[in-house]
Write an enzyme that holds these catalytic residues in place. Structure first.
Site, PDB file in Angstrom:
ATOM      1  CG  ASP A   1     -28.007 -27.582  -7.940  1.00 16.54           C
ATOM      2  OD1 ASP A   1     -27.149 -26.652  -7.788  1.00 16.54           O
ATOM      3  OD2 ASP A   1     -28.341 -28.218  -7.104  1.00 16.54           O
TER       4      ASP A   1
ATOM      5  CG  HIS B   1     -34.946 -19.946  -3.177  1.00 19.04           C
ATOM      6  ND1 HIS B   1     -33.796 -19.213  -3.324  1.00 19.04           N
ATOM      7  CD2 HIS B   1     -35.401 -19.291  -2.065  1.00 19.04           C
ATOM      8  CE1 HIS B   1     -33.566 -18.272  -2.291  1.00 19.04           C
ATOM      9  NE2 HIS B   1     -34.544 -18.184  -1.490  1.00 19.04           N
TER      10      HIS B   1
ATOM     11  CB  CYS C   1     -50.520 -26.249 -14.528  1.00 20.65           C
ATOM     12  SG  CYS C   1     -52.151 -25.725 -15.525  1.00 20.65           S
TER      13      CYS C   1
ATOM     14  CB  CYS D   1     -55.806 -27.267 -18.776  1.00 21.46           C
ATOM     15  SG  CYS D   1     -54.502 -26.471 -17.931  1.00 21.46           S
TER      16      CYS D   1
ATOM     17  N   GLY E   1     -21.780 -21.469   1.307  1.00 20.31           N
ATOM     18  CA  GLY E   1     -21.933 -21.339  -0.153  1.00 20.31           C
ATOM     19  C   GLY E   1     -23.249 -20.381  -0.439  1.00 20.31           C
TER      20      GLY E   1
ATOM     21  CB  SER F   1     -24.211 -13.712  -1.352  1.00 20.60           C
ATOM     22  OG  SER F   1     -25.479 -13.959  -1.758  1.00 20.60           O
TER      23      SER F   1
ATOM     24  CG  ASN G   1     -18.802 -17.417   1.259  1.00 16.65           C
ATOM     25  OD1 ASN G   1     -17.929 -17.357   0.222  1.00 16.65           O
ATOM     26  ND2 ASN G   1     -19.953 -17.078   1.098  1.00 16.65           N
TER      27      ASN G   1
HETATM   28  C1  BV8 Z   1     -40.477 -12.612  -0.775  1.00 19.65           C
HETATM   29  C2  BV8 Z   1     -34.935 -17.689  -8.360  1.00 19.65           C
HETATM   30  C3  BV8 Z   1     -42.418 -11.842   0.002  1.00 19.65           C
HETATM   31  C4  BV8 Z   1     -34.798 -19.197  -8.235  1.00 19.65           C
HETATM   32  C5  BV8 Z   1     -34.294 -16.381  -6.398  1.00 19.65           C
HETATM   33  C6  BV8 Z   1     -35.687  -8.190   3.264  1.00 19.65           C
HETATM   34  C7  BV8 Z   1     -34.583  -7.408   2.807  1.00 19.65           C
HETATM   35  C8  BV8 Z   1     -34.394  -6.832   1.506  1.00 19.65           C
HETATM   36  C9  BV8 Z   1     -34.926  -7.583   0.470  1.00 19.65           C
HETATM   37  C10 BV8 Z   1     -35.941  -8.361   1.057  1.00 19.65           C
HETATM   38  C11 BV8 Z   1     -36.435  -8.627   1.977  1.00 19.65           C
HETATM   39  N1  BV8 Z   1     -37.338  -9.522   2.112  1.00 19.65           N
HETATM   40  C12 BV8 Z   1     -37.747  -9.652   0.761  1.00 19.65           C
HETATM   41  C13 BV8 Z   1     -36.892  -9.207   0.158  1.00 19.65           C
HETATM   42  C14 BV8 Z   1     -36.935  -9.180  -1.413  1.00 19.65           C
HETATM   43  C15 BV8 Z   1     -36.269 -10.209  -2.136  1.00 19.65           C
HETATM   44  C16 BV8 Z   1     -34.612 -10.039  -1.701  1.00 19.65           C
HETATM   45  O1  BV8 Z   1     -34.186 -10.718  -0.628  1.00 19.65           O
HETATM   46  N2  BV8 Z   1     -34.057  -9.218  -2.392  1.00 19.65           N
HETATM   47  C17 BV8 Z   1     -32.489  -9.214  -2.333  1.00 19.65           C
HETATM   48  C18 BV8 Z   1     -31.788  -9.829  -3.344  1.00 19.65           C
HETATM   49  C19 BV8 Z   1     -32.233  -8.087  -1.498  1.00 19.65           C
HETATM   50  N3  BV8 Z   1     -36.760 -11.670  -1.546  1.00 19.65           N
HETATM   51  C20 BV8 Z   1     -37.753 -12.176  -2.255  1.00 19.65           C
HETATM   52  O2  BV8 Z   1     -38.305 -11.521  -3.262  1.00 19.65           O
HETATM   53  C21 BV8 Z   1     -38.220 -13.497  -1.811  1.00 19.65           C
HETATM   54  N4  BV8 Z   1     -39.694 -13.478  -1.667  1.00 19.65           N
HETATM   55  O3  BV8 Z   1     -39.664 -11.858  -0.033  1.00 19.65           O
HETATM   56  O4  BV8 Z   1     -41.578 -12.599  -0.815  1.00 19.65           O
HETATM   57  C22 BV8 Z   1     -42.743 -10.960  -0.879  1.00 19.65           C
HETATM   58  C23 BV8 Z   1     -43.921 -11.040  -1.627  1.00 19.65           C
HETATM   59  C24 BV8 Z   1     -44.249  -9.850  -2.345  1.00 19.65           C
HETATM   60  C25 BV8 Z   1     -43.549  -8.776  -2.580  1.00 19.65           C
HETATM   61  C26 BV8 Z   1     -42.399  -8.665  -1.881  1.00 19.65           C
HETATM   62  C27 BV8 Z   1     -42.043  -9.769  -0.838  1.00 19.65           C
HETATM   63  C28 BV8 Z   1     -37.961 -14.511  -2.927  1.00 19.65           C
HETATM   64  C29 BV8 Z   1     -36.500 -15.024  -2.669  1.00 19.65           C
HETATM   65  C30 BV8 Z   1     -36.187 -16.106  -3.906  1.00 19.65           C
HETATM   66  C31 BV8 Z   1     -35.818 -15.496  -4.994  1.00 19.65           C
HETATM   67  N5  BV8 Z   1     -35.522 -16.417  -5.974  1.00 19.65           N
HETATM   68  N6  BV8 Z   1     -33.957 -17.355  -7.416  1.00 19.65           N
HETATM   69  C32 BV8 Z   1     -33.379 -19.488  -9.263  1.00 19.65           C
HETATM   70  O5  BV8 Z   1     -33.611 -19.077 -10.517  1.00 19.65           O
HETATM   71  O6  BV8 Z   1     -32.518 -19.958  -8.769  1.00 19.65           O
HETATM   72  S1  BV8 Z   1     -33.013 -15.988  -5.434  1.00 19.65           S
HETATM   73  C33 BV8 Z   1     -31.373 -16.341  -5.769  1.00 19.65           C
HETATM   74  O7  BV8 Z   1     -30.574 -15.975  -4.866  1.00 19.65           O
HETATM   75  C34 BV8 Z   1     -31.392 -18.175  -5.853  1.00 19.65           C
HETATM   76  O8  BV8 Z   1     -32.297 -18.772  -5.672  1.00 19.65           O
HETATM   77  C35 BV8 Z   1     -30.405 -18.058  -4.740  1.00 19.65           C
HETATM   78  O9  BV8 Z   1     -30.583 -19.045  -3.888  1.00 19.65           O
HETATM   79  C36 BV8 Z   1     -30.467 -16.811  -3.862  1.00 19.65           C
HETATM   80  C37 BV8 Z   1     -29.296 -16.676  -2.945  1.00 19.65           C
HETATM   81  O10 BV8 Z   1     -28.062 -16.578  -3.761  1.00 19.65           O
HETATM   82  P1  BV8 Z   1     -26.972 -17.433  -3.249  1.00 19.65           P
HETATM   83  O11 BV8 Z   1     -27.451 -19.046  -3.414  1.00 19.65           O
HETATM   84  O12 BV8 Z   1     -26.326 -17.041  -1.926  1.00 19.65           O
HETATM   85  O13 BV8 Z   1     -25.807 -17.239  -4.486  1.00 19.65           O
HETATM   86  P2  BV8 Z   1     -24.721 -16.169  -4.655  1.00 19.65           P
HETATM   87  O14 BV8 Z   1     -24.367 -16.254  -6.172  1.00 19.65           O
HETATM   88  O15 BV8 Z   1     -25.436 -14.926  -4.398  1.00 19.65           O
HETATM   89  O16 BV8 Z   1     -23.627 -16.261  -3.535  1.00 19.65           O
HETATM   90  C38 BV8 Z   1     -22.942 -17.500  -3.604  1.00 19.65           C
HETATM   91  C39 BV8 Z   1     -21.831 -17.456  -2.446  1.00 19.65           C
HETATM   92  O17 BV8 Z   1     -20.978 -18.632  -2.563  1.00 19.65           O
HETATM   93  C40 BV8 Z   1     -20.799 -16.162  -2.397  1.00 19.65           C
HETATM   94  O18 BV8 Z   1     -21.012 -15.504  -1.317  1.00 19.65           O
HETATM   95  C41 BV8 Z   1     -19.541 -16.743  -2.836  1.00 19.65           C
HETATM   96  O19 BV8 Z   1     -18.506 -16.235  -2.196  1.00 19.65           O
HETATM   97  C42 BV8 Z   1     -19.766 -18.406  -2.533  1.00 19.65           C
HETATM   98  N7  BV8 Z   1     -18.930 -19.628  -3.048  1.00 19.65           N
HETATM   99  C43 BV8 Z   1     -18.309 -19.229  -4.211  1.00 19.65           C
HETATM  100  N8  BV8 Z   1     -17.814 -20.616  -4.494  1.00 19.65           N
HETATM  101  C44 BV8 Z   1     -17.764 -21.349  -3.432  1.00 19.65           C
HETATM  102  C45 BV8 Z   1     -18.534 -20.405  -2.459  1.00 19.65           C
HETATM  103  N9  BV8 Z   1     -18.603 -20.906  -1.304  1.00 19.65           N
HETATM  104  C46 BV8 Z   1     -18.291 -22.040  -0.714  1.00 19.65           C
HETATM  105  N10 BV8 Z   1     -17.762 -22.909  -1.695  1.00 19.65           N
HETATM  106  C47 BV8 Z   1     -17.450 -22.594  -3.153  1.00 19.65           C
HETATM  107  N11 BV8 Z   1     -16.828 -23.296  -3.902  1.00 19.65           N
END
Ligand code: BV8
Length: 253
Positions: free
Chosen positions: A106, A121, A129, A153, A190, A192, A216
């Site tokens: 953001d 990320h 492109c 392009c 912040g 998960s 968190n």
């Molecule tokens: C990859 C797009 C190689 C951008 C995102 C190992 C084990 C299991 C799975 C995998 C593994 N390795 C790879 C994987 C697959 C996958 C993955 O991890 N899947 C998960 C869901 C199981 N990872 C990938 O695909 C990664 N690439 O591994 O490449 C590869 C290549 C080919 C084939 C396979 C693998 C790519 C990861 C990035 C994906 N893109 N988003 C966008 O649109 O933003 S991920 C998405 O989740 C966001 O980018 C974000 O950054 C990310 C994490 O989320 P959080 O930021 O933690 O947000 P969330 O809502 O989950 O949690 C918020 C937290 O805040 C909560 O805990 C809440 O309690 C807390 N909170 C709330 N309010 C507050 C607070 N804390 C403090 N103060 C507050 N006020």
């Protein structure tokens, strides 16, 4: 001010001279009015991430993906950094070595003055492109028409974010991993801790002997492994931590 009770060890490390790594996720921007992904009311509650945040989704329906990201650009543009973002920038100003590794796209950390940062990320404010792979910054809150096209392009542009099943930018991830191995203090704020490989960074730091503290309001899969869990909102907890360590909030990086 949140009634958190940081341990004397954490306050000493904040006051100390060792290397610091801060890892952030969407929770840091929630108090700026930006939805997280997996909380109640989060982005993934209404939308299946596999339909908007994978290369296959973009190939299948680029308009749908662009509407999703254009909406998020508009929200992020209208939002303001909150005290959590400012506290992290203030901590950067007092510490060397210091690195902020963010999963957030953001741009609020940058707007709060953070400079020593890696975007694991990618960014909503960079476009790539799809033919040439070249990237450029584009700060306009609303793009039109969608999908935007490359001025050079004519090919379609995509958001320069890291989608699922896409590798993270190697240089940025390597820098974060090196910082995790060298850190004496790691703050995990912040997130998960569900998305890899970013979620592995605190584990790498723990294995290297770092003191890892998690901020968190909710427990995560990482909570059982950290040295200290501070169950509060980042916008309240981080300024309180800096106050406890005598670090001024108004110093920007
Ligand atoms: C990859 C797009 C190689 C951008 C995102 C190992 C084990 C299991 C799975 C995998 C593994 N390795 C790879 C994987 C697959 C996958 C993955 O991890 N899947 C998960 C869901 C199981 N990872 C990938 O695909 C990664 N690439 O591994 O490449 C590869 C290549 C080919 C084939 C396979 C693998 C790519 C990861 C990035 C994906 N893109 N988003 C966008 O649109 O933003 S991920 C998405 O989740 C966001 O980018 C974000 O950054 C990310 C994490 O989320 P959080 O930021 O933690 O947000 P969330 O809502 O989950 O949690 C918020 C937290 O805040 C909560 O805990 C809440 O309690 C807390 N909170 C709330 N309010 C507050 C607070 N804390 C403090 N103060 C507050 N006020």
């Amino acid at each position: 001010m949140a009634s958190i009770a940081p341990s004397p060890r954490l306050v000493a490390l904040l006051r100390g001279r060792g290397a610091v790594l801060v890892l952030t996720g969407a929770g840091v921007s929630r108090e700026s009015g930006i939805a997280t992904f997996r909380d109640g009311g989060g982005l993934w509650e209404g939308i299946d991430p596999m339909t908007v945040a994978t290369p296959r989704a973009f190939a299948a329906d680029p308009e749908l993906v662009w509407r999703f990201y254009d909406e998020r650009r508009a929200h992020a543009a209208a939002a303001q950094p909150n005290p959590a973002h400012h506290a992290i920038a203030a901590l950067e100003a007092t510490r060397r070595p210091f690195l902020l590794a963010t999963q957030n796209v953001d741009g609020l950390h940058e707007r709060a003055g953070s400079r020593a940062l890696v975007r694991l990320h990618g960014s909503l404010w960079r476009l790539r492109c799809t033919a040439e792979g070249t990237e450029h910054d584009d700060p306009t809150p609303r793009l039109a028409p969608l999908p935007p096209r490359c001025a050079a392009c004519g090919a379609m542009l995509r958001p320069a974010v890291v989608w699922f099943e896409e590798p993270l930018p190697m240089a940025e991830f390597d820098r974060a991993e090196r910082a995790a191995k060298a850190a004496s203090l790691v703050l995990v704020v912040g997130t998960s801790s569900l998305v890899y490989p970013a979620a592995a960074l605190p584990l790498t730091a723990l294995a290297a002997g770092a003191y890892v503290a998690e901020i968190n309001p909710e427990p995560t899969p990482l909570t059982a492994s950290v040295r200290e869990h501070l169950p509060g909102e980042a916008g309240a907890v981080l300024p309180a931590l800096l106050a406890a360590a005598g670090i001024p909030m108004d110093r920007a990086a």
